[in-house]
Enzyme design. Structure first.
Site, PDB file in Angstrom:
ATOM      1  N   LYS A 173     -72.165  61.537   5.991  1.00  0.00           N
ATOM      2  CA  LYS A 173     -71.841  62.867   6.504  1.00  0.00           C
ATOM      3  C   LYS A 173     -70.417  62.805   7.035  1.00  0.00           C
ATOM      4  CE  LYS A 173     -71.315  65.357   9.547  1.00  0.00           C
ATOM      5  NZ  LYS A 173     -70.096  66.230   9.859  1.00  0.00           N
ATOM      6  N   SER A 226     -66.025  60.570  19.243  1.00  0.00           N
ATOM      7  CA  SER A 226     -65.750  60.602  20.679  1.00  0.00           C
ATOM      8  C   SER A 226     -66.878  59.947  21.463  1.00  0.00           C
ATOM      9  CB  SER A 226     -65.577  62.045  21.145  1.00  0.00           C
ATOM     10  OG  SER A 226     -66.811  62.736  21.089  1.00  0.00           O
ATOM     11  N   CYS A 281     -58.019  56.389  17.192  1.00  0.00           N
ATOM     12  CA  CYS A 281     -58.771  55.817  18.302  1.00  0.00           C
ATOM     13  C   CYS A 281     -58.118  54.547  18.817  1.00  0.00           C
ATOM     14  CB  CYS A 281     -60.217  55.531  17.886  1.00  0.00           C
ATOM     15  SG  CYS A 281     -60.375  54.239  16.646  1.00  0.00           S
ATOM     16  N   GLU A 382     -59.438  61.357  27.166  1.00  0.00           N
ATOM     17  CA  GLU A 382     -58.887  60.947  25.873  1.00  0.00           C
ATOM     18  C   GLU A 382     -58.212  62.177  25.265  1.00  0.00           C
ATOM     19  OE1 GLU A 382     -60.187  58.640  21.784  1.00  0.00           O
ATOM     20  OE2 GLU A 382     -61.639  59.946  22.762  1.00  0.00           O
TER      21      GLU A 382
END
Length: 497
Positions: A173, A226, A281, A382
């Site tokens: 996905k 996340s 990231c 973040e």
């Protein structure tokens, strides 16, 4: 308008839910594509195709699997430019960066091509009289991957090549924001000879994700995204009895010691903070300057940042592209506009930046915040954009304590000429990946990628040996062949003597 559909059972399958999502060119703000959003029933169809394919693929020979993977690697190499163009068109990163993403994904395909060595098992003979013990690893069955927008080709390739090399079948996905690269990956796998149903792609939103997490025929879920979503993925999939690796967010720190080469440190900070518009990231988002290095380091970073050319990713002269969506651009900008009120010095303000002729694109310039406090929003959250925070520490010990107090522990780096300090840092810092004079310490494919603390939920890192262990389970076989002299009942506990 182009439509991206699903890939199920070795062919393109049109969406039946009637729901579609927009895919935007970040450089222009124009909706160029629509993507089918799967219903729970469409996810079930993909899982059923994977389950049916597993009956043969799970027992196929290692030679058969690796022959497909070698052919796949060749096709990916030949089509890397096409993949990179799709990434740039939907994500916005510059073409050179997109090519680098494809290259890092290819590393894992190459690792998967050598799966025969990784799965060879162990054998101990004569552990007792005429008794042998062997240890083998076997595939799990149907496994799923849920991947983020920032690396639409690389992160899927961190997952499914190893999974299928180990004998599993896969349901992917991808992010609905930039889905075309994943579909091309599946088409090329079929062209390489991968049997129908071994790799499936279902596009979708939360509906598709939740169904994957609860589906009884899925044995494991791999996720990158996340921290809040990673925590949810881990809790939900684990509650449904699945093995889970969920890689979350990050606040990656770069510690600069007084003896460091400040020019090298400034080059590294700019490259690692602003590459791919900070949508990595592993981006450095916090520089911790120790002692009296801060003023000189900030000046050098500013000088370099002001020279970065921002423009469409398709322009070969561009060094940084736009952000993925207008909403994300506005969120990133809010950290800069609110920084001064929370005590920071705004050295560079990238808000309000635009590109002539592309005014509707999702543009933001480079921002640099100095004297940032640890309780400010720009430090605690973040940001996932081109905003670099500089914090100041009096000593090495203060700097390491600051880094270790962060809830995240994905990657970190130290810049120094002192080997002793570097050795202390790599042992004392609480993070899963550490760089010594390397700002983005992403491991090569035959090591494993993963963080600590709120950057990873689950016991396994991704790819490398951890990835292979994640997609297989161990089995130990104890064998004894009868001898004519054997016989009699013995109720004692086996002692292996």
């Amino acid at each position: 308008m182009k439509t991206v559909n699903h890939w199920i059972g070795g062919r393109t399958v049109e969406g039946t839910s009637g729901a579609y999502g927009p895919v935007t060119d970040p450089a222009t703000g124009e909706v160029t594509t629509r993507v089918a959003l799967a219903s729970a029933e469409e996810v079930d169809t993909a899982v059923a195709a994977a389950k049916a394919a597993y009956a043969d693929w799970g027992t196929s020979s290692l030679a058969a699997r690796t022959s497909v993977l070698f052919a796949y690697r060749a096709l990916l190499d030949a089509r890397r430019e096409d993949l990179a163009r799709l990434i740039t068109a939907e994500h916005g990163k510059v073409h050179a960066d997109a090519l680098g993403e494809v290259a890092r994904g290819l590393e894992i395909v190459e690792l998967a091509c050598g799966i025969t060595t990784q799965l060879k098992g162990e054998l101990s003979t004569q552990v007792s009289n005429r008794v042998d013990v062997s240890a083998i690893r076997q595939p799990l069955g149907v496994v799923a991957g849920i991947t983020p927008f920032n690396f639409p080709a690389m992160v899927p390739m961190w997952m499914f090549p190893l999974a299928i090399a180990c004998g599993n079948t896969f349901v992917l996905k991808p992010s609905e924001k930039d889905p075309s690269a994943a579909l091309l990956l599946a088409e090329l796998a079929a062209e390489a000879g991968l049997p129908a149903g071994v790799l499936n792609v279902v596009n979708g939103d939360r509906v598709a994700v939740e169904r994957l997490l609860e589906h009884p025929d899925i044995a494991a879920v791999s996720f990158v995204g996340s921290t809040p979503i990673a925590r949810h993925i881990h809790a939900t999939a684990s509650a449904h009895g699945k093995r889970v690796q969920a890689l979350g967010g990050a606040k990656n720190h770069m510690l600069v010691l007084p003896d460091a080469d400040l020019d090298a440190a400034a080059d590294a900070a700019v490259s690692a903070a602003y590459g791919s518009a900070g949508e990595r990231c592993m981006a450095v988002s916090a520089v911790v300057a120790v002692g009296d290095t801060a003023d000189a380091l900030v000046a050098k970073i500013r000088d370099r940042a002001e020279k970065i050319k921002i423009g469409p990713g398709s322009d070969p002269t561009s060094e940084m592209g736009p952000l993925i969506t207008a909403e994300h651009r506005d969120r990133v900008a809010s950290y800069v506009t609110g920084a001064a009120a929370q005590g920071a010095e705004v050295v560079l303000d990238g808000t309000g930046f635009t590109v002539e002729g592309h005014e509707k694109g999702h543009w933001i310039g480079l921002s640099l915040l100095d004297k940032v406090s640890t309780d400010s929003d720009a430090y605690r959250d973040e940001i996932f954009g081109p905003v670099l925070c500089v914090l100041r520490a009096e000593t090495y010990e203060d700097g390491v304590a600051l880094i270790n107090a962060s809830p995240w522990g994905n990657g970190t780096a130290v810049f120094t000429r002192d080997g002793g300090a570097a050795r202390r840092f790599q042992l004392e810092v609480q993070a899963g990946m550490v760089g010594v004079n390397v700002p983005i310490p992403v491991p090569v494919g035959y090591h494993s990628f993963g963080g600590w603390k709120d950057s990873l939920f689950g016991d396994h890192h991704i790819y490398g040996n951890d990835g292979i262990h994640f997609y297989t389970r161990g089995k130990v076989v104890t064998t004894r062949w009868p001898d004519p002299e054997d016989g009699g009942v013995d109720l004692g506990f086996p002692s292996h003597k």
